[in-house]
Design an enzyme around this catalytic site. Sequence first.
Site, PDB file in Angstrom:
ATOM      1  N   PHE A  22     -15.455   3.352 -19.128  1.00  0.00           N
ATOM      2  CA  PHE A  22     -14.254   2.884 -19.823  1.00  0.00           C
ATOM      3  C   PHE A  22     -13.719   1.682 -19.064  1.00  0.00           C
ATOM      4  CE2 PHE A  22      -9.787   2.233 -20.223  1.00  0.00           C
ATOM      5  CZ  PHE A  22      -9.493   2.459 -21.557  1.00  0.00           C
ATOM      6  N   GLU A  23     -13.654   0.562 -19.746  1.00  0.00           N
ATOM      7  CA  GLU A  23     -13.029  -0.633 -19.204  1.00  0.00           C
ATOM      8  C   GLU A  23     -12.393  -1.398 -20.349  1.00  0.00           C
ATOM      9  OE1 GLU A  23     -15.990  -2.249 -15.696  1.00  0.00           O
ATOM     10  OE2 GLU A  23     -16.554  -2.697 -17.754  1.00  0.00           O
ATOM     11  N   ILE A  24     -11.236  -1.958 -20.100  1.00  0.00           N
ATOM     12  CA  ILE A  24     -10.683  -2.994 -20.953  1.00  0.00           C
ATOM     13  C   ILE A  24     -10.445  -4.183 -20.053  1.00  0.00           C
ATOM     14  CG2 ILE A  24      -8.819  -3.677 -22.511  1.00  0.00           C
ATOM     15  CD1 ILE A  24      -8.359  -0.751 -23.154  1.00  0.00           C
ATOM     16  N   HIS A  41     -18.541  -3.871 -10.354  1.00  0.00           N
ATOM     17  CA  HIS A  41     -17.310  -4.332 -10.993  1.00  0.00           C
ATOM     18  C   HIS A  41     -16.091  -4.048 -10.113  1.00  0.00           C
ATOM     19  CE1 HIS A  41     -18.622  -4.467 -15.519  1.00  0.00           C
ATOM     20  NE2 HIS A  41     -19.425  -5.159 -14.736  1.00  0.00           N
TER      21      HIS A  41
END
Length: 334
Positions: free
Chosen positions: A229-231, A266
């Site tokens: 999950f990343e935004i 990341h």
Amino acid sequence: MNHPNLQYSTVQPAWTNTTRANAAFVILTRNSELDQLRRTIHQLEARFNHKFNYPYVFLNDEEFTDEFKDLTSSLTKAETKYGLIDKEFWSYPEWIDIAKADRLRQEMEDNQILYGGSLSYRHMCRFESGFFYRHPLMMDFDYYWRVEPGVEFSCDIDYDPFLFMKDNGKKYGWTISLLEFKSTIPTLWDTVKSFIREYPQMIPEQNLMDFISDFSGIDYNLCHFWSNFEIGDLNFFRSPEYTAYFDYLDKAGGFFYERWGDAPVHSIAVSLFLNKSQVHFFDDIGYKHDPFMHCPSARELQKKCHCNAEESFGKVSSIYVTMTMCYNYGYYAT
């Protein structure tokens, strides 16, 4: 409680605002994952996207079937795009000693390291670390929301997280943070330290080093944001700093000689190059990727959810003491 996901009677629903960010969901998947993915899209549409209609970008290292396209596009009124990953981004780069990579991968499999014997997993981690944002279908967008087949969304999202990111200067958003397996990244931090020594001008004085290191950069504490999950802001990944960082790691060969994951790659970049004000914890987004789940604990937010806050990662992980430490570090750091 003042929160963007709480609407008040005097305020128009956020989705009636026709302003949208230049954003998309990005989903790296395969034809064989269609059933899992359809369940995920159905939840995501029900909880959020039927109101906001952001497009979907599906990426695959093989051509998508007509069935896949038909049965995913039918779940949404939003635009759907289907892209093939170039072989350059899903193969060994020329500087990798393939025989050495094969031997070390077998050793990791023999040692029962998670995904230790998988070449496709390594290609996936490298692609998510350095290439997803360069795919031609992604070049028109400024923000992305990463989605994976089989994940679950358990809360109504009645505001626009993309616009929230844009309006508040946020570059990266997360829901769960935990520890990486040390056996998958034995030389990653040494490589990062070499990068820092060679490019000190790229590292801002105000950053989030304390999230990833307990001793001001001497070591890596293995904490990372769980990147399924990343935004995020795609222009952060396209920046000269991140580009130099990824290229440096890529040339070191750890994606293939070890099993460097995109989550620590990341997370280390976010911690090196961004400050606290640029990173956001989406505490209101109920999210599950087996075996872990995040569920908001605030009573007002719970009214929008069907998850049990007592089963949330930060609540139940007392048996994972150091994992809870990462969760807490992430919460207070951002």
